[in-house]
Design a protein around this motif. Structure first.
Motif, PDB file in Angstrom:
ATOM      1  N   ALA A  26      29.733  62.403  13.125  1.00  0.00           N
ATOM      2  CA  ALA A  26      29.704  63.868  13.192  1.00  0.00           C
ATOM      3  C   ALA A  26      29.059  64.293  14.507  1.00  0.00           C
ATOM      4  CB  ALA A  26      28.935  64.439  11.997  1.00  0.00           C
ATOM      5  N   ILE A  27      29.646  63.845  15.590  1.00  0.00           N
ATOM      6  CA  ILE A  27      29.146  64.132  16.936  1.00  0.00           C
ATOM      7  C   ILE A  27      29.931  65.299  17.511  1.00  0.00           C
ATOM      8  CG2 ILE A  27      28.887  63.211  19.276  1.00  0.00           C
ATOM      9  CD1 ILE A  27      28.697  60.427  18.045  1.00  0.00           C
ATOM     10  N   ASP A  28      29.223  66.262  18.077  1.00  0.00           N
ATOM     11  CA  ASP A  28      29.891  67.444  18.626  1.00  0.00           C
ATOM     12  C   ASP A  28      30.750  67.142  19.846  1.00  0.00           C
ATOM     13  OD1 ASP A  28      28.919  69.143  16.685  1.00  0.00           O
ATOM     14  OD2 ASP A  28      27.139  69.679  17.833  1.00  0.00           O
ATOM     15  N   GLU A  29      30.340  66.186  20.661  1.00  0.00           N
ATOM     16  CA  GLU A  29      31.089  65.856  21.876  1.00  0.00           C
ATOM     17  C   GLU A  29      32.250  64.932  21.504  1.00  0.00           C
ATOM     18  OE1 GLU A  29      30.186  64.053  26.270  1.00  0.00           O
ATOM     19  OE2 GLU A  29      28.551  64.992  25.153  1.00  0.00           O
ATOM     20  N   SER A  30      33.469  65.473  21.562  1.00  0.00           N
ATOM     21  CA  SER A  30      34.632  64.753  21.033  1.00  0.00           C
ATOM     22  C   SER A  30      34.892  63.418  21.735  1.00  0.00           C
ATOM     23  CB  SER A  30      35.876  65.626  21.066  1.00  0.00           C
ATOM     24  OG  SER A  30      36.216  65.972  22.376  1.00  0.00           O
ATOM     25  N   GLU A  31      34.716  63.354  23.045  1.00  0.00           N
ATOM     26  CA  GLU A  31      34.970  62.098  23.760  1.00  0.00           C
ATOM     27  C   GLU A  31      34.036  60.988  23.284  1.00  0.00           C
ATOM     28  OE1 GLU A  31      37.535  61.392  25.746  1.00  0.00           O
ATOM     29  OE2 GLU A  31      38.228  63.419  25.307  1.00  0.00           O
ATOM     30  N   LEU A  32      32.772  61.331  23.080  1.00  0.00           N
ATOM     31  CA  LEU A  32      31.818  60.334  22.576  1.00  0.00           C
ATOM     32  C   LEU A  32      32.179  59.907  21.157  1.00  0.00           C
ATOM     33  CD1 LEU A  32      28.318  61.600  23.805  1.00  0.00           C
ATOM     34  CD2 LEU A  32      29.534  59.541  24.513  1.00  0.00           C
ATOM     35  N   ALA A  33      32.569  60.863  20.336  1.00  0.00           N
ATOM     36  CA  ALA A  33      32.958  60.551  18.959  1.00  0.00           C
ATOM     37  C   ALA A  33      34.151  59.604  18.940  1.00  0.00           C
ATOM     38  CB  ALA A  33      33.272  61.834  18.200  1.00  0.00           C
ATOM     39  N   ILE A  34      35.128  59.866  19.775  1.00  0.00           N
ATOM     40  CA  ILE A  34      36.328  59.019  19.837  1.00  0.00           C
ATOM     41  C   ILE A  34      35.966  57.616  20.303  1.00  0.00           C
ATOM     42  CG2 ILE A  34      38.536  58.697  21.032  1.00  0.00           C
ATOM     43  CD1 ILE A  34      38.670  61.876  21.030  1.00  0.00           C
ATOM     44  N   GLU A  35      35.126  57.517  21.332  1.00  0.00           N
ATOM     45  CA  GLU A  35      34.684  56.206  21.824  1.00  0.00           C
ATOM     46  C   GLU A  35      33.929  55.440  20.735  1.00  0.00           C
ATOM     47  OE1 GLU A  35      32.449  56.463  25.471  1.00  0.00           O
ATOM     48  OE2 GLU A  35      33.945  57.786  26.377  1.00  0.00           O
ATOM     49  N   LEU A  36      33.064  56.149  20.001  1.00  0.00           N
ATOM     50  CA  LEU A  36      32.280  55.513  18.946  1.00  0.00           C
ATOM     51  C   LEU A  36      33.183  55.011  17.817  1.00  0.00           C
ATOM     52  CD1 LEU A  36      29.581  54.736  17.695  1.00  0.00           C
ATOM     53  CD2 LEU A  36      29.386  57.093  16.843  1.00  0.00           C
ATOM     54  N   VAL A  37      34.123  55.823  17.386  1.00  0.00           N
ATOM     55  CA  VAL A  37      35.058  55.414  16.332  1.00  0.00           C
ATOM     56  C   VAL A  37      35.863  54.213  16.796  1.00  0.00           C
ATOM     57  CG1 VAL A  37      37.140  56.103  15.063  1.00  0.00           C
ATOM     58  CG2 VAL A  37      35.173  57.653  15.168  1.00  0.00           C
ATOM     59  N   ASN A  38      36.320  54.247  18.020  1.00  0.00           N
ATOM     60  CA  ASN A  38      37.085  53.127  18.576  1.00  0.00           C
ATOM     61  C   ASN A  38      36.251  51.842  18.561  1.00  0.00           C
ATOM     62  OD1 ASN A  38      39.452  52.054  19.778  1.00  0.00           O
ATOM     63  ND2 ASN A  38      38.455  52.154  21.778  1.00  0.00           N
ATOM     64  N   HIS A  39      35.007  51.951  19.010  1.00  0.00           N
ATOM     65  CA  HIS A  39      34.118  50.777  19.040  1.00  0.00           C
ATOM     66  C   HIS A  39      33.880  50.227  17.635  1.00  0.00           C
ATOM     67  CE1 HIS A  39      30.770  48.114  19.870  1.00  0.00           C
ATOM     68  NE2 HIS A  39      30.058  48.779  18.970  1.00  0.00           N
ATOM     69  N   VAL A  40      33.514  51.099  16.704  1.00  0.00           N
ATOM     70  CA  VAL A  40      33.184  50.647  15.350  1.00  0.00           C
ATOM     71  C   VAL A  40      34.419  50.084  14.658  1.00  0.00           C
ATOM     72  CG1 VAL A  40      32.408  51.400  13.055  1.00  0.00           C
ATOM     73  CG2 VAL A  40      31.186  52.170  15.103  1.00  0.00           C
ATOM     74  N   SER A  41      35.564  50.748  14.803  1.00  0.00           N
ATOM     75  CA  SER A  41      36.766  50.275  14.109  1.00  0.00           C
ATOM     76  C   SER A  41      37.235  48.917  14.618  1.00  0.00           C
ATOM     77  CB  SER A  41      37.895  51.295  14.211  1.00  0.00           C
ATOM     78  OG  SER A  41      38.387  51.391  15.526  1.00  0.00           O
ATOM     79  N   HIS A  42      37.029  48.644  15.900  1.00  0.00           N
ATOM     80  CA  HIS A  42      37.457  47.349  16.455  1.00  0.00           C
ATOM     81  C   HIS A  42      36.407  46.252  16.286  1.00  0.00           C
ATOM     82  CE1 HIS A  42      40.465  49.931  18.397  1.00  0.00           C
ATOM     83  NE2 HIS A  42      41.219  48.853  18.293  1.00  0.00           N
ATOM     84  N   THR A  43      35.143  46.624  16.375  1.00  0.00           N
ATOM     85  CA  THR A  43      34.079  45.628  16.286  1.00  0.00           C
ATOM     86  C   THR A  43      33.720  45.298  14.839  1.00  0.00           C
ATOM     87  OG1 THR A  43      33.202  46.565  18.341  1.00  0.00           O
ATOM     88  CG2 THR A  43      31.766  45.042  17.140  1.00  0.00           C
ATOM     89  N   TYR A  44      33.827  46.302  13.956  1.00  0.00           N
ATOM     90  CA  TYR A  44      33.469  46.127  12.546  1.00  0.00           C
ATOM     91  C   TYR A  44      34.621  46.628  11.673  1.00  0.00           C
ATOM     92  CZ  TYR A  44      29.011  46.035  14.978  1.00  0.00           C
ATOM     93  OH  TYR A  44      28.002  45.753  15.856  1.00  0.00           O
TER      94      TYR A  44
END
Length: 175
Positions: A26-44
């Motif tokens: 639930a991050i307001d900055e969309s680019e950071l949120a997208i990067e975080l989701v990408n990282h978590v979905s691929h790493t975990y």
């Protein structure tokens, strides 16, 4: 629950992400949120990811990055505000909830096809035109859904928003 910068991989590790089954973004900055989701979905990949997006565009990007469920912030706030406005001008609260549910059902019924078309349209102007036409069709379906809800206040598909029958508490206590 841990507080801190969730985009820091070391903080995720410290919080025990390896054992997590659910991750909420639930991050307001969309680019950071997208990067975080990408990282978590691929790493975990074992973790289910729920994400909040401001609008449809950000939501689609979060889904594309690996989020399993996305809630559009502007969607629900608009529904709530519209529902409150309808009550203020005299609509019955149960009817308002029925109309809101009609809107949600119609939106959800067409969400996958709209998302699929959006994915195909990335960088393809012809497909983007198809996406726009599909979006316009959805808008028309939403208008029809709202119109039919106004004309038929007793739509049986949403009985959960009907007022309870008279004496229902008495009948419950007797059982």
């Amino acid at each position: 629950s841990y507080y801190g910068d969730a985009t820091r991989h070391d903080l995720l590790h410290t919080a025990g992400i390896e054992q997590a089954s659910l991750f909420v973004v639930a991050i307001d900055e969309s680019e950071l949120a997208i990067e975080l989701v990408n990282h978590v979905s691929h790493t975990y990949p074992h973790i289910k990811i729920l994400a909040r997006a401001y609008d449809r565009r950000d939501g689609y990007a979060l889904r594309q990055a690996g989020a399993h469920h996305v809630v559009f912030e502007s969607f629900y706030s608009a529904l709530e505000l519209g529902g409150q406005a309808m009550q203020e001008i005299g609509f019955h609260p149960f009817h308002v909830e029925q109309l809101k549910q009609n809107y949600i059902d119609t939106e959800q019924k067409h969400d996958s096809s709209l998302y699929d078309m959006w994915q195909k349209a990335q960088g393809d102007s012809t497909m983007m035109q198809h996406y726009r036409l599909l979006f316009i069709k959805l808008e028309e379906l939403l208008k029809e859904s709202m119109k039919s809800g106004r004309e038929d206040k007793h739509d049986s598909s949403h009985q959960s928003w009907a007022p309870p029958p008279k004496n229902y508490l008495k009948e419950l206590r007797e059982d």
